[in-house]
Scaffold this active site. Structure first.
Site, PDB file in Angstrom:
ATOM      1  N   ARG B  12      -5.786 -16.983  -1.482  1.00 24.37           N
ATOM      2  CA  ARG B  12      -5.977 -15.729  -2.224  1.00 24.37           C
ATOM      3  C   ARG B  12      -6.732 -15.963  -3.523  1.00 24.37           C
ATOM      4  NH1 ARG B  12      -0.470 -14.793  -4.950  1.00 24.37           N
ATOM      5  NH2 ARG B  12       0.714 -16.627  -4.351  1.00 24.37           N
ATOM      6  N   GLU B  60       0.466   2.543  -0.109  1.00 24.13           N
ATOM      7  CA  GLU B  60      -0.512   1.855   0.735  1.00 24.13           C
ATOM      8  C   GLU B  60      -1.256   2.805   1.657  1.00 24.13           C
ATOM      9  OE1 GLU B  60       2.719   1.118   0.541  1.00 24.13           O
ATOM     10  OE2 GLU B  60       2.659  -0.649  -0.764  1.00 24.13           O
ATOM     11  N   PHE B  85       2.701  -4.376   4.167  1.00 24.83           N
ATOM     12  CA  PHE B  85       2.424  -2.986   3.786  1.00 24.83           C
ATOM     13  C   PHE B  85       0.994  -2.581   4.145  1.00 24.83           C
ATOM     14  CE2 PHE B  85       5.152  -5.116   0.527  1.00 24.83           C
ATOM     15  CZ  PHE B  85       6.338  -4.816   1.156  1.00 24.83           C
TER      16      PHE B  85
END
Lengths: 277, 313
Positions: B12, B60, B85
């Protein structure tokens, strides 16, 4: 009121709306399925938008700075298709093949159809997408407006309130929404199924400027949009339009039975007679 | 060549850094997040390009709806949240508003798989590959390491259409020497190590574990070919066809519907005469624990993978 609309223009819009209603009923009748009730209640709003309010060139429907219309209550697709055919974007012949394998027009709007800005049908999602469109257009410094039409039953979807919150958070005064408040949903009266209560207060609490109008009165629709546009105060605009489900066909008016049911042959004949010019 | 380096770095982080690079390169790159920008690392982009970053808050579904709307105005849209999500909560919006109209939205999800760790089953998304893969028009990718992630993100920015990318929370082991080595092409698997006896096809953070397993297998006289399958959809059928007759799939995901499922489909539909062992999460919910402990507990570390293969081979 800001902009007085002249009588001739109103008469012209009424005529178009009548033709649109005729097409809606014929389309749904031939398809033997579809949603006539909510298409008929939404007709005058959509006609006013495309034929008077919006900056939209039917010969160039993908022009970057066009005003956009999102039919979030996608089941009213016949109303949108009929209007697009009046504009010459959809061939009239296609209307009579609605919902059929050999036709191009889907039961709910698809972006494969020219003039359709986003796929809708799953409720609440068009409203959410319209918030993204308003953000995108503002980012591009366009001076256009995004118009979106919701059903009242649709306002029971959670995403509607997520989107409402975001529109006000991002101060989207280029977003003008309508709720087609015909007070009926498939299972019955909205207040019996899942009460919406004071919709005006709810949207106001979410940071919107809210107007209430008669959704079949062209003068009110047009003047209210003008007023909404004049308020450049960073608040998104919501126009709650009180309408009649099945408007224009005597036996469909206020009749929940025609939410998602096509007229039979006899009913179709009678309805088309009523809507003939 | 690839090798286990013992250096751990977050995919990430690679994502966040590459977003800034893309933001500079393309004016029409916009990024959305749902109140997890610090974790997904989109906060880096938000800091650099605040006018092109939109926080949806803890919503979301609306994040994806807004992403779709932005894409209709010609933007290259990245939308991020935790995989649970981003893919789970927002599934239907991804299907109807993004994939159906083939909009240019990249759903880049972090915190995928069992290695989310301490947060437990509610946050351990081991079904995202499966539910994203069944959606028409959707491309599904799990990058291999930090460097590889950068190339994946660059590549999908150039690709026009919907993409789902899943990355883990934890820092994972770097196996590529540098960015240039970490090549990526959508839909192409890659043989990382040659071997004669069997093929291990791994995806995402399990690729280093597969390499680790291969070393142990070698010590036990088994020569394993290692295939990195970063794109799970469209899957590289050719590389599966050319694989050894014993295929082992390894993923931090349910054995149902993920990489193992996809490989099984290819074997069945092509009528390939190959034996298949699927290693992953065996149709159970996870539990809290440290990432390393969980990998062992669920048999997804190199040692456990090797042990399982030796048992069956």
């Amino acid at each position: 009121m800001v902009n007085k609309v002249n009588k001739d223009e109103i008469e012209k819009l009424k005529k178009i709306a009548k033709r649109v209603r005729y097409k809606i009923v014929k389309m749904v009748g031939l398809a033997k399925s579809g949603h006539p009730g909510g298409s008929l209640s939404a007709t005058d709003i959509i006609v006013a938008l495309y034929f008077k309010i919006m900056n939209y060139d039917p010969k160039n429907p993908y022009k970057k700075d066009r005003d956009r219309f999102v039919l979030s209550k996608g089941h009213a697709a016949p109303a949108l298709y009929a209007v697009l055919s009046e504009l010459g974007i959809i061939e009239e012949e296609e209307l009579w093949k609605l919902r059929r394998l050999e036709g191009k027009l889907q039961g709910h709007p698809s972006m494969d159809t020219p003039g359709v800005e986003i796929c809708t049908g799953s409720l609440g999602q068009g409203f959410s997408a319209s918030v993204g469109m308003a953000l995108g257009c503002r980012l591009d410094k366009l001076n256009n407006y995004i118009y979106v039409l919701l059903g009242d039953g649709e306002c029971q979807e959670g995403i509607v309130w997520e989107a409402a919150m975001a529109a006000s958070h991002y101060k989207l005064d280029n977003l003008i929404a309508f709720v087609d408040r015909n007070k009926l949903q498939i299972d019955g009266n909205t207040e019996d199924v899942m009460s919406l209560g004071d919709l005006k207060a709810k949207f106001e609490a979410f940071g919107w400027d809210v107007f209430e109008i008669d959704g079949h009165n062209f003068e009110e629709i047009i003047n209210t949009v003008e007023k909404a546009k004049s308020l450049k105060n960073g608040k998104p605009k919501m126009i709650i339009a009180y309408t009649v489900k099945g408007k224009g066909v005597s036996f469909m008016e206020h009749n929940v039975g025609f939410h998602g049911k096509a007229p039979n042959e006899e009913q179709l004949k009678k309805a088309l007679e009523e809507l003939s010019e | 060549m690839v090798k286990l380096t013992g250096i751990y770095k977050g995919m990430r982080k690679g994502y966040g850094e590459t977003l800034i690079e893309l933001g500079k390169k393309y004016e029409n790159v916009v990024v959305l997040d749902a109140d997890l920008s610090g974790s997904t690392q989109t906060a880096m982009f938000a800091k650099e390009f605040p006018e092109r970053f939109f926080n949806a808050g803890v919503a979301e579904q609306n994040m994806i709806g807004m992403a779709a709307g932005l894409a209709t105005t010609g933007k290259i849209v990245f939308a991020s949240s935790f995989s649970m999500f981003a893919s789970g909560r927002a599934w239907e919006i991804i299907r109807n508003l993004v994939a159906y109209p083939k909009l240019n939205v990249k759903v880049v999800a972090t915190h995928a798989g069992i290695t989310v760790g301490e947060d437990g089953a509610s946050h351990q998304m081991c079904e995202d590959i499966a539910i994203m893969r069944v959606i028409p028009n959707m491309v599904v990718i799990a990058p291999t390491d930090y460097y590889h992630t950068k190339n994946v993100i660059r590549t999908i920015a150039e690709y026009k259409g919907p993409v789902y990318v899943r990355m883990p929370r934890r820092d994972t082991e770097i196996i590529y020497e540098n960015e240039e080595e970490a090549t990526f092409e959508i839909g192409k698997g890659k043989i990382l190590n040659d071997g004669d006896d069997l093929t291990i096809i791994a995806t995402g953070e399990e690729v280093p574990e597969a390499l680790r397993a291969a070393i142990i297998l070698k010590e036990n006289g088994i020569s394993a070919e290692i295939v990195e399958m970063a794109t799970i959809k469209p899957i590289d059928e050719k590389i599966i066809e050319k694989s050894k007759d014993f295929i082992v799939t390894v993923e931090d995901h349910s054995i149902i519907g993920g990489l193992g499922g996809a490989v099984a489909e290819v074997i069945a539909s092509k009528g390939l005469n190959k034996k298949l062992l699927r290693i992953g999460i065996n149709d159970v919910f996870g539990r809290s624990g440290k990432a390393d402990e969980l990998l062992k507990y669920y048999g997804l570390d190199g040692e456990s993978i090797a042990k399982k293969i030796i048992e069956i081979y």
